[in-house]
Design an enzyme around this catalytic site. Structure first.
Site, PDB file in Angstrom:
ATOM      1  N   TYR A  58       1.169  -0.944   0.237  1.00 14.90           N
ATOM      2  CA  TYR A  58      -0.178   0.536  -0.050  1.00 14.90           C
ATOM      3  C   TYR A  58       0.754   0.975   0.007  1.00 14.90           C
ATOM      4  O   TYR A  58       0.251   2.593   0.062  1.00 14.90           O
ATOM      5  CB  TYR A  58      -0.819  -0.188   1.069  1.00 14.90           C
ATOM      6  CG  TYR A  58      -1.711  -1.464   1.139  1.00 14.90           C
ATOM      7  CD1 TYR A  58      -2.201  -2.176  -0.024  1.00 14.90           C
ATOM      8  CD2 TYR A  58      -2.738  -1.542   2.876  1.00 14.90           C
ATOM      9  CE1 TYR A  58      -3.090  -3.420   0.493  1.00 14.90           C
ATOM     10  CE2 TYR A  58      -3.780  -2.478   2.226  1.00 14.90           C
ATOM     11  CZ  TYR A  58      -3.651  -3.153   1.189  1.00 14.90           C
ATOM     12  OH  TYR A  58      -4.480  -4.277   1.347  1.00 14.90           O
ATOM     13  N   TRP A  89       3.026  -9.947   0.273  1.00 11.15           N
ATOM     14  CA  TRP A  89       2.886  -9.630  -1.320  1.00 11.15           C
ATOM     15  C   TRP A  89       3.503 -10.607  -1.689  1.00 11.15           C
ATOM     16  O   TRP A  89       4.855 -11.764  -2.212  1.00 11.15           O
ATOM     17  CB  TRP A  89       3.366  -8.177  -1.283  1.00 11.15           C
ATOM     18  CG  TRP A  89       3.319  -8.161  -3.476  1.00 11.15           C
ATOM     19  CD1 TRP A  89       4.421  -7.950  -4.079  1.00 11.15           C
ATOM     20  CD2 TRP A  89       1.657  -8.495  -4.228  1.00 11.15           C
ATOM     21  NE1 TRP A  89       2.831  -7.505  -5.538  1.00 11.15           N
ATOM     22  CE2 TRP A  89       1.319  -8.060  -4.765  1.00 11.15           C
ATOM     23  CE3 TRP A  89       0.607  -8.675  -3.392  1.00 11.15           C
ATOM     24  CZ2 TRP A  89       0.482  -7.713  -5.762  1.00 11.15           C
ATOM     25  CZ3 TRP A  89      -0.271  -8.975  -4.128  1.00 11.15           C
ATOM     26  CH2 TRP A  89      -0.611  -8.472  -5.350  1.00 11.15           C
ATOM     27  N   SER A 169      -5.010 -14.889   3.140  1.00  7.51           N
ATOM     28  CA  SER A 169      -5.845 -14.103   2.902  1.00  7.51           C
ATOM     29  C   SER A 169      -5.825 -13.995   1.465  1.00  7.51           C
ATOM     30  O   SER A 169      -5.133 -14.823   0.461  1.00  7.51           O
ATOM     31  CB  SER A 169      -5.236 -12.222   2.210  1.00  7.51           C
ATOM     32  OG  SER A 169      -6.301 -11.553   1.918  1.00  7.51           O
ATOM     33  N   THR A 224     -15.721  -0.936  -1.464  1.00  5.03           N
ATOM     34  CA  THR A 224     -14.878  -1.261  -1.898  1.00  5.03           C
ATOM     35  C   THR A 224     -14.825   0.725  -2.417  1.00  5.03           C
ATOM     36  O   THR A 224     -16.388   0.591  -2.246  1.00  5.03           O
ATOM     37  CB  THR A 224     -14.428  -1.812  -3.292  1.00  5.03           C
ATOM     38  OG1 THR A 224     -15.225  -1.255  -4.168  1.00  5.03           O
ATOM     39  CG2 THR A 224     -14.455  -3.306  -2.819  1.00  5.03           C
ATOM     40  N   PHE A 275     -10.011   7.767   5.234  1.00  6.94           N
ATOM     41  CA  PHE A 275      -9.308   8.675   5.300  1.00  6.94           C
ATOM     42  C   PHE A 275      -9.778   9.918   5.700  1.00  6.94           C
ATOM     43  O   PHE A 275      -9.385  11.292   6.237  1.00  6.94           O
ATOM     44  CB  PHE A 275      -8.115   9.028   4.276  1.00  6.94           C
ATOM     45  CG  PHE A 275      -7.472   7.751   4.354  1.00  6.94           C
ATOM     46  CD1 PHE A 275      -7.882   6.620   5.426  1.00  6.94           C
ATOM     47  CD2 PHE A 275      -5.415   7.497   3.588  1.00  6.94           C
ATOM     48  CE1 PHE A 275      -6.327   5.778   5.732  1.00  6.94           C
ATOM     49  CE2 PHE A 275      -5.121   6.802   3.563  1.00  6.94           C
ATOM     50  CZ  PHE A 275      -5.435   5.938   4.450  1.00  6.94           C
TER      51      PHE A 275
HETATM   52  P1  NAP Z   1     -14.432  -0.710   1.595  1.00 13.99           P
HETATM   53  O1  NAP Z   1     -13.572  -0.401   3.573  1.00 13.99           O
HETATM   54  O2  NAP Z   1     -14.932  -1.574   2.062  1.00 13.99           O
HETATM   55  O3  NAP Z   1     -14.453   1.219   1.451  1.00 13.99           O
HETATM   56  C1  NAP Z   1     -13.651   1.779   2.008  1.00 13.99           C
HETATM   57  C2  NAP Z   1     -14.302   2.952   0.181  1.00 13.99           C
HETATM   58  O4  NAP Z   1     -15.518   3.829   1.455  1.00 13.99           O
HETATM   59  C3  NAP Z   1     -13.495   4.246   0.674  1.00 13.99           C
HETATM   60  O5  NAP Z   1     -13.926   4.915  -0.377  1.00 13.99           O
HETATM   61  C4  NAP Z   1     -14.159   5.059   1.458  1.00 13.99           C
HETATM   62  O6  NAP Z   1     -13.434   6.808   1.244  1.00 13.99           O
HETATM   63  C5  NAP Z   1     -15.681   4.955   2.037  1.00 13.99           C
HETATM   64  N1  NAP Z   1     -16.456   5.180   3.513  1.00 13.99           N
HETATM   65  C6  NAP Z   1     -15.963   4.683   4.658  1.00 13.99           C
HETATM   66  N2  NAP Z   1     -16.505   4.984   5.418  1.00 13.99           N
HETATM   67  C7  NAP Z   1     -17.760   5.011   4.439  1.00 13.99           C
HETATM   68  C8  NAP Z   1     -18.484   5.520   5.419  1.00 13.99           C
HETATM   69  N3  NAP Z   1     -19.075   5.493   6.951  1.00 13.99           N
HETATM   70  N4  NAP Z   1     -20.065   6.093   4.127  1.00 13.99           N
HETATM   71  C9  NAP Z   1     -19.857   6.384   3.412  1.00 13.99           C
HETATM   72  N5  NAP Z   1     -18.340   5.871   2.223  1.00 13.99           N
HETATM   73  C10 NAP Z   1     -17.349   5.390   3.173  1.00 13.99           C
HETATM   74  O7  NAP Z   1     -12.968  -1.085   0.909  1.00 13.99           O
HETATM   75  P2  NAP Z   1     -11.099  -1.482   0.858  1.00 13.99           P
HETATM   76  O8  NAP Z   1     -10.311   0.182   1.013  1.00 13.99           O
HETATM   77  O9  NAP Z   1     -11.710  -2.129  -0.907  1.00 13.99           O
HETATM   78  O10 NAP Z   1     -11.748  -2.256   1.712  1.00 13.99           O
HETATM   79  C11 NAP Z   1     -11.068  -1.997   3.243  1.00 13.99           C
HETATM   80  C12 NAP Z   1      -9.876  -2.676   3.054  1.00 13.99           C
HETATM   81  O11 NAP Z   1      -9.432  -4.011   3.527  1.00 13.99           O
HETATM   82  C13 NAP Z   1      -8.534  -1.974   2.842  1.00 13.99           C
HETATM   83  O12 NAP Z   1      -7.989  -0.590   3.153  1.00 13.99           O
HETATM   84  C14 NAP Z   1      -7.439  -3.182   2.857  1.00 13.99           C
HETATM   85  O13 NAP Z   1      -6.981  -2.892   4.815  1.00 13.99           O
HETATM   86  C15 NAP Z   1      -7.827  -4.117   2.748  1.00 13.99           C
HETATM   87  N6  NAP Z   1      -7.926  -5.003   1.424  1.00 13.99           N
HETATM   88  C16 NAP Z   1      -7.665  -6.520   1.614  1.00 13.99           C
HETATM   89  C17 NAP Z   1      -7.753  -6.520   0.293  1.00 13.99           C
HETATM   90  C18 NAP Z   1      -6.852  -7.880   0.360  1.00 13.99           C
HETATM   91  O14 NAP Z   1      -6.675  -8.831  -1.104  1.00 13.99           O
HETATM   92  N7  NAP Z   1      -6.545  -8.410   1.288  1.00 13.99           N
HETATM   93  C19 NAP Z   1      -8.320  -6.800  -1.200  1.00 13.99           C
HETATM   94  C20 NAP Z   1      -9.253  -5.388  -0.030  1.00 13.99           C
HETATM   95  C21 NAP Z   1      -8.706  -4.632   0.702  1.00 13.99           C
HETATM   96  P3  NAP Z   1     -13.569   7.653   2.700  1.00 13.99           P
HETATM   97  O15 NAP Z   1     -11.597   7.344   2.988  1.00 13.99           O
HETATM   98  O16 NAP Z   1     -13.307   9.630   2.046  1.00 13.99           O
HETATM   99  O17 NAP Z   1     -14.387   7.981   3.548  1.00 13.99           O
END
Ligand code: NAP
Length: 326
Positions: A58, A89, A169, A224, A275
């Site tokens: 990241y 990774w 994962s 997401t 964020f």
């Molecule tokens: P997520 O947490 O499902 O969604 C993040 C998105 O939602 C961002 O655009 C965020 O924008 C917005 N958001 C956050 N809180 C909100 C709320 N209360 N209301 C409306 N919108 C909101 O997506 P993700 O980042 O894909 O998944 C979370 C974490 O999982 C990642 O950051 C990463 O650490 C991990 N991940 C791991 C893998 C893997 O393969 N292991 C894959 C994907 C993700 P703002 O920042 O502007 O609030």
């Protein structure tokens, strides 16, 4: 399980425990300016988060580490109060690369250990300096991996005290079984981080993991940021779902809070990324209400069984995990 804002840890199969909510820190390259991650992690810790999900991939792990160290220096938390998950990774799966790669993460963080270290996905890519290696024609360069050998190298890192718990994962059942059935297995995986939210509830994988005392950590729990480069945006936006919004109205909550509460109420760890100060706070305010059994069942019924994160660019990889049913 009585979960509260100040006490919400779930036991792991190795005697350690994991806070049921963590802050996700993945950021699409070039989308936000530097240090937003630093400020977000500091804010999250102030608001009560004790778990941060990150990765060397990241490119902001140094900000996560700095935020944690600043909060420790301020006396806000102690190191043992914080749970950090890092990830190995796909270009670093050869056994001799495992410890140096974890040490690089510790160097970025400026911490002595991580709480959880997970194999980021079950598909090896060619080792080297490129995160995403391709040949001159743009073809992906895959790398055959002996995941049992990778796992043994991870076990040695745990025995050396560099990591407290080990996990995986994006592993499917067959890939989990490969590790679980490994002759001489010393440390079981404690967790499998996979996509999980009301549109993709993972009932079969969840049941399998529960039977093996492995927790599911839900990535993308809010559906997401819908970047079309890697997200299947043919699935409608989760947070606009009419039923989630009607339940939200009843509790004076948001659809995001309902989606997160649904998962934690069934023992699934959530790592929403935000964020934004308001939304970081909002996502943590999920301990002051409970969904009824009927609501839980109705939210489960929203499952479309379609992934948002399909990783289709690697669908011809011999270890592509998502062709199996679960
Ligand atoms: P997520 O947490 O499902 O969604 C993040 C998105 O939602 C961002 O655009 C965020 O924008 C917005 N958001 C956050 N809180 C909100 C709320 N209360 N209301 C409306 N919108 C909101 O997506 P993700 O980042 O894909 O998944 C979370 C974490 O999982 C990642 O950051 C990463 O650490 C991990 N991940 C791991 C893998 C893997 O393969 N292991 C894959 C994907 C993700 P703002 O920042 O502007 O609030």
């Amino acid at each position: 399980m009585n979960l509260t804002a100040t006490s919400h840890k779930v036991p792991l199969n190795d005697g350690n425990s994991i806070p049921i909510i963590g802050l996700g820190t993945y950021l699409d390259p070039g989308t936000e300016s530097q240090n937003t991650c630093l400020e977000a992690v500091k804010m999250a810790i102030d608001m009560g988060y004790r778990h941060i999900d990150g990765a060397y991939l990241y490119r902001n792990e140094h900000e996560v580490g700095l935020a944690i160290r600043e909060k420790i220096a301020e006396g806000k938390v102690k190191r043992e109060d914080i749970f950090y998950c890092g990830k190995l990774w796909a270009t670093c799966f050869d056994p001799e690369m495992v410890r140096p790669t974890l040490e690089r993460t510790l160097q970025e963080l400026q911490l002595d250990y991580v709480d959880l270290y997970i194999i980021e996905m079950p598909m090896g890519l060619r080792p080297g300096n490129e995160f995403y290696p391709r040949d001159k024609n743009g073809k992906w360069l895959y790398h055959k991996t002996d995941f049992c050998a990778t796992w043994e190298a991870l076990e040695a890192c745990k025995d050396a005290g560099l990591v407290k718990s080990l996990g995986v994962s994006n592993f499917n059942r067959r890939q989990l079984e490969l590790i679980l059935d490994k002759p001489g297995l010393k440390h079981k995986p404690v967790s499998n981080q996979v996509e999980c939210h009301p549109y993709f509830t993972q009932p079969k994988l969840l049941k399998f993991c529960q039977q093996h005392d492995i927790v599911i950590v839900a990535h993308s729990p809010l559906g997401t940021a819908r970047n079309p480069n890697w997200v299947n945006i043919s699935v409608p936006p989760l947070l606009e779902d009419a039923f989630l919004n009607s339940v939200a109205k009843k509790y004076n909550k948001t659809a995001a809070q309902i989606a997160l509460r649904f998962n934690i109420q069934r023992g699934v760890i959530v790592i929403p990324k935000s964020f934004n100060p308001q939304r970081i706070k909002e996502n943590f305010q999920i301990f002051d209400f409970a969904l009824t059994e009927e609501e839980m069942t109705n939210i489960e019924a929203l499952n479309k069984n379609i992934r948002l994160v399909e990783l289709l660019m690697w669908s011809d990889h011999p270890d592509y995990p998502f062709s199996d049913e679960y």
